[in-house]
Each structure stands twice: as C-alpha cells, then as structure tokens.
Design an enzyme around this catalytic site. Structure first.
Site, short mmCIF file in Angstrom:
data_model
loop_
_atom_site.label_atom_id
_atom_site.label_comp_id
_atom_site.label_asym_id
_atom_site.label_seq_id
_atom_site.Cartn_x
_atom_site.Cartn_y
_atom_site.Cartn_z
N GLU A 76 6.92 6.23 -1.38
CA GLU A 76 6.82 6.61 -2.80
C GLU A 76 5.54 7.38 -3.10
O GLU A 76 5.55 8.36 -3.85
CB GLU A 76 6.87 5.35 -3.68
CG GLU A 76 6.74 5.65 -5.16
CD GLU A 76 6.56 4.39 -5.99
OE1 GLU A 76 6.43 4.52 -7.21
OE2 GLU A 76 6.52 3.29 -5.41
N ASP A 77 4.42 6.95 -2.50
CA ASP A 77 3.11 7.47 -2.92
C ASP A 77 2.43 8.39 -1.91
O ASP A 77 1.32 8.86 -2.17
CB ASP A 77 2.17 6.29 -3.23
CG ASP A 77 2.66 5.48 -4.43
OD1 ASP A 77 3.29 6.07 -5.32
OD2 ASP A 77 2.41 4.26 -4.47
#
Length: 696
Positions: A76-77
């Site tokens: 996600e990051d």
C-alpha cells in the site's frame, strides 16, 4: 521498537524450527521499502509493522503470520508489489499480505462508503484465512496506541469510532477479549472524552480511598475455596471505564448506582473444579438470581468458556466472579489466535459459522449503508441460546425473534416461514426469544419474506435476506408493469414489432436484456419516445417536441366511455393510471372507475359493469398509502423529504394509529401513474425511518 534479533529470538523461543532466514529477510525488506517514511509521531514508519509483528509473537503465531505482519503495509505505502512479495516470501505470505492490504482507492471514498468497502474486503479475505483478521486487529491496536500523535481531532474521532464500531466487535467475535478491551478503552477517550475523564477520575478516587478491599475480597474467595480442598488462583480488578459507561447507558443509571464495579477471576486446575468452586461460592455467599451463566457447557460462538456468577458480599456489595481453567483462560483472552499457535494441529478452517453469515450479508447488501448496518448487527455481542426441536443449538443476539432464528438455521427456512411455535405453543413472529427456548418453524413452499418483518428482526442476516427478497419482488412487479406499458407503446407504432426489433432496442438503449428493458419502462427510467425510437429509429420524427406519452399535466382520460359521459375515480381503491380498471355505471352520478382488485367489487355490485382502460398516461390521480414509521424524532420529516424528492403532491396526511414504538399514517398522493407510485413505495421502504409502506 523491537530490534531484528529480538524479534527472531521471540519467534524461536516458541518455535525452534522457524525459518530464521525468512524472518530476517522480511525485517530487512520492510526497513528498506519504507525507507525514510515517518509516522505522525516522528518515528520511522517501519517501527509500526515491526511492533505489529511483536504483537503477533505475543500470541505465538506461525512464522507466515509474523512475516505478513512485517510486510502488511509495503504494497500500500511503497513501490513493492504482490508479485515481489510472492517472489521473495512465497505464495502463502503473498496471499495473506494481499488480504490485509488496504486498497489506495478506499482512502478517496466518502467516509461511510470507505468504511463499508474496507469491511467488505476484510470479510471476504477472512473467509479464506482468519490470520488476515488477526494481523489487521494487531495493526489497528497499534495504530490506536499511537492515535494521540494525529493532530486532527476529526480524524482521531473518525478512527476511534470505526475502531469501536467495527474492529472491537470483530475482536470479540473471534474471542480476542484482550484486544477488544484495549481497543474500547483507547477509542472511548476520543469518542466520549468528557465521560472518559469523569469515570476515570471517579475510579481513581475509589482506588485512593480503598484500604485494600479488592485484595481482601480476593483473599476471602481463595480461603473459602482452599478450605474446600480446591487449588486455585484468584485475581481481582475494577471494570474498565468503557464497560462502566456502557452499563450506565444501557441501564440509565448514574455511576453511584453501578454496584458491580469490581470483578474477580478464579483459575482452577480442571473443569470439574470449576463447578466445585461455583458450589462453594454459592454456599458461602448469596448469589444474585438471573446473573449466573454457564458458558462451559454451552460456549459462545467464538469458543469462549467460563462460569459467570454475581455474589452479594459484605455490606450488600455486588461482586462478579468468573471461574475457568488455565486452558480456558488462555483461549478466552486470545480466542482463535490461540488455535493458530505454531504447535497446534487442529487449526480452524478459517470460516466459522458467524463468519459465513457475514459473507452472506456481503452478498445480500446492495449499498454501503446497508452493509454497515447489517454487519454491525451481526458482530455485536450479548447473546441468547435457543434450540431446534431436535436439540440443535443456535446463538442469537438478545431481542431475537423466531424470524431471526429461522434465518439463522437456514436462509431458505426463513424465506418460507409462516409461523412459529415457542416451547410447543403458537406465538407471534415478533415474540422475543429467551434463553433455552425451543423454537419450531412452520413453513410453506409458496411463502415469502414480508416487509413488515423488518420492524422487529434484530440480526443482520435476517434483515439482509428480507430486504433482498423484497427488492426482488418489487423488481418483478415493476417489470410486470413495464411489460404492460411496453404493449401500449408498441400499439402506437405503425409497423409490426418482433423479437429482432426488441433485441435491437435493448442494444440501442445500452441495457443487459429484455427484462432490464421492461424494468426501465416500469420504473420510468426511460420515456415512451426513447423506447419508440429504439424499437423503430425515426418513428418519433412526426411527434411534437413535447408529445411524450407520459407528459405531465394532461387531464386523465378513460377509454371505453361513451362520448360526453362523466366519470370519477373511486375513493375505496384510488386507481391510478397503470392499474387494470373497470367502470360501474351509477345513476345520476356517471361512471365510477375502480381498480379490478378493489374489495368493493369483490363484495358484489349489481350496477352495470364497463370494460375500461386508461387513455394517455397522465398526472392527477390520487393514490393512498399507509406508512408506518418508527415513532422517533425526525421520522416524519424524513418521510416527507422522500415524498418531496420524488416530486409528488401530498393531498392529505393523517395519523391513524399509534402503537409504540410505531406510528401509522395515511397519506393521499397525487401521482403521475402506477410506476410513479411504485417508485415512491420503493424509496419509502428503503428508509430506516419507515418500517412498512403499503398501498391501500
């Protein structure tokens, strides 16, 4: 923050055969990928997944879960992909990481929709592997521990509310009471800051004025059990502020009126000693009737096992006591996580009964608001136990009815039920079940769920199934109406319309199939002109620009009447364009127009009958509805708001019945046609303020 070697040593302490190299690779991978990213606290971002992994080691979970915890935010990051994860750590870890990863698009959705989509994703992922939820719960718990670093009060409140409404109940449903309690505590201070401060201060005052009372009671319990030859451990604690606040809210009492603030736990050697200890305590002290629960012989859905009782100690003090074995205590505090400890061979398959219900709710809910409502109903605690006539046990929320019970047994049984026997007696379907009730469901093959059931069912599974059935029935009715209107439209086209023309119309209008076409016509999503043009391109060229057959403002016209003969619409059935109608010739009053299924006609009329049909569809007819609302502030305003949004003229409104907590209104509406009236009914039935809406 845990250092790399400390994390590996933790895992090796309970699993000497763990893949040390993979654990080291995962630690280094998350540090490298998150790089210079910072958390709101100013700490390096990778400190978060490392701490989540540490929480997983406290539960003695397998190495794949530990690695997943380390990697759960990388996709996600960072620039990492699921394919990268699979290449470096294998397919099982990649699948788990994918299940936990929050999609970036979720963050751009409106709050309710985002929460619902997040919940939908995790429920579906949990259905394949419960470890996805275990990592997510640890992730949320650590985020809550650092929530005070977030500067925005609104964001803190939103995260806290989501935690207390979704993640804490989910922790309870998988038996992770330690996580549940800490999440509730941390969220409570942001959601109800004033109440948190007040209760915390009062508990501090009690502690300061306490002269060792908790220790004294614990010692008295232990002495009484030791004298009976039982080897036990006894500990005492005060209930946490959220638990006290919730009890104050439910019972509508003040802090001073809460008498069982202290709770004690008795740990025994074996199951038989649990019951022996219970007998001793009930002999030495008076127990409070109605407060004893045996979760050992009848465990909760999440596997929780313990004996609960409340005693009257000296000076009329109420004391809650929980009695369990050491094995029960471990599993009670950490639930399904305890089954996933690395040595366990009897791991759960990932889909327990309540989780299957949640997945069914995901499939049945057609919008985010419904999903959130149904899921919250499904995951909250406070359960009762009821039995089938053959002795099968089902756990339901307090307040559950035979309808909830039927849907809990099987969705098809709920859909076909027509009645119920409780303890061999016929009882109303809205009867609330009590602990130990034996429920027999009476069914019929041609039965179907009733909209009125939504007024009393309490389980998310029942509510979702009923709404799905009602929507399907409404769609069928609207499609049937559309078919009749389609036939009228076809009559106005000079050329013959066959299957090929219909298929062409479906394609030109961008619809899925012919049924979708009929539904679109019945729901007035497309106009007559659009249908005619789709069937025969160019067929509307000679029509005036505003000559749409559904044009509003035309006077009502009836076909089948002799020229010059007057008519009026019967007030007993309030027919509207789209209804099948007949005329009754009345002396000195012209023709009275009735709907074909009017009760007045069924009772017999000697006057002359006329076969009539509507002329051009038009506005001006009055339909009458009976709408039952929850009798609460704002419900009537919500109803009138729905009517206004559907562009309807309210001719009259009257309160006809009050039966707490419901209020029934009769409303006369000036509508365009049956499709218009059907849309209004659908909008009303979809409202949480409306428990029932019917045409009369």
């Amino acid at each position: 923050m845990l250092r790399q070697y400390e994390l590996v040593e933790r895992v090796k302490a309970y699993d000497p055969d763990a893949d040390e190299a993979m654990l080291n690779r995962a630690y280094v991978y998350t540090v490298q990928k998150h790089g210079s990213q910072k958390r709101a606290s100013g700490d390096p971002y990778f400190s978060h997944p490392v701490e989540v992994a540490g929480l997983m080691t406290d539960l003695k979970l397998d190495q794949e879960t530990i690695v997943t915890a380390l990697l759960h935010d990388t996709v996600e990051d960072t620039l990492a992909t699921i394919e990268d994860i699979e290449a470096n750590f294998g397919g099982e870890v990649a699948r788990l990481v994918d299940g936990v990863t929050k999609l970036s698009k979720i963050e751009t959705m409106p709050e309710d929709e985002r929460a619902a989509e997040n919940l939908r994703k995790f429920l579906l992922a949990m259905s394949e592997d419960i470890r996805v939820l275990l990592v997510k719960l640890a992730d949320r718990l650590h985020n809550m521990r650092t929530l005070h670093f977030i500067k925005s009060p609104e964001k803190r409140a939103r995260i806290a509310r989501e935690t207390i409404e979704i993640y804490a109940p989910l922790a309870e449903r998988v038996g992770m009471y330690e996580y549940m309690r800490e999440m509730q505590m941390l969220a409570f201070r942001y959601i109800e800051a004033e109440a948190y401060e007040t209760i915390t201060q009062r508990l501090q005052q009690i502690r300061e004025s306490d002269t060792g009372q908790v220790d004294a009671i614990a010692l008295a319990i232990k002495q009484a059990l030791s004298e009976a030859g039982l080897k036990v451990e006894v500990s005492g604690r005060e209930k946490h502020p959220y638990s006290i606040w919730k009890k104050m809210a439910e019972r509508h009492v003040t802090f001073e009126q809460i008498t069982d603030i202290m709770a004690f736990r008795v740990i025994t050697e074996n199951e038989a000693d649990c019951y022996a200890a219970l007998g001793v305590l009930h002999t030495v002290w008076q127990f409070i009737p109605g407060r004893f629960k045996d979760y050992i012989s009848t465990p909760k859905n999440n596997g929780y096992r313990s004996l609960h009782t409340s005693l009257i100690y000296e000076n009329s003090m109420r004391v809650e006591v929980q009695i369990r074995t050491r094995v029960m205590h471990r599993r009670n505090e950490f639930g399904l996580a305890a089954h996933w400890a690395y040595k366990q061979g009897d791991r759960p398959d990932g889909q327990v009964g309540w989780l299957r219900d949640l997945i069914e709710i995901v499939d049945a809910s057609h919008d985010p608001e419904e999903l959130m409502e149904h899921t919250r109903l499904a995951i909250y605690q406070d359960r009762i136990f009821a039995f089938t006539p053959k002795g099968a046990l089902f756990q339901l929320p307090k307040g559950a009815t035979p309808v909830d019970f039927a849907f809990a047994v099987h969705t098809d049984l709920g859909a076909q039920m027509v009645g119920a026997k409780i303890n061999a007696r016929h009882m109303p379907l809205r009867t609330q079940l009590q602990n130990g009730d034996v429920v027999e469901i009476i069914k019929a093959e041609d039965a179907e769920p009733q909209l009125s059931w939504l007024g009393f069912v309490v389980t998310g599974k029942a509510r979702a199934a009923i709404r799905r059935a009602v929507r399907a029935k409404e769609r069928e009715e609207v499609s049937e109406l559309g078919s009749k209107l389609f036939d009228e439209i076809v009559e106005r086209i000079p050329s013959k319309i066959g299957k090929k023309a219909r298929a062409g119309a479906v394609e030109r209008l961008g619809l899925e199939d012919e049924d979708a076409l009929m539904y679109a016509i019945g729901a007035a999503k497309i106009t007559d002109r659009e249908v005619m043009e789709a069937l025969v391109p160019g067929s509307t060229a000679d029509l005036a620009p505003n000559d749409d057959w559904a044009q509003q403002g035309k006077a009502i016209s009836i076909r089948g009447l002799t020229a010059g003969v007057g008519f009026h619409l019967a007030e007993c059935c309030h027919p509207v364009p789209g209804d099948r109608i007949v005329g009754i010739r009345k002396r000195d009053s012209g023709v009275e127009v009735h709907a074909i299924d009017c009760i007045t006609l069924a009772n017999g009329i000697d006057d002359d009958w006329l076969d009539l049909s509507w002329g051009s569809r038009s506005a001006g007819a009055v339909g009458r509805l009976r709408i039952t609302l929850y009798d609460r502030m704002g419900a009537l305003a919500e109803m009138t708001g729905i009517l206004a949004k559907n562009h309807v003229n309210v001719k009259s409104i009257a309160l006809v019945q009050e039966d707490a907590p419901f209020a029934s209104w009769e409303v006369d509406l000036e509508v365009q046609d049956l499709a218009h009236l059907t849309r209004i009914l659908s909008a009303l039935r979809a409202s949480d303020a409306v428990t029932q809406a019917e045409r009369i």
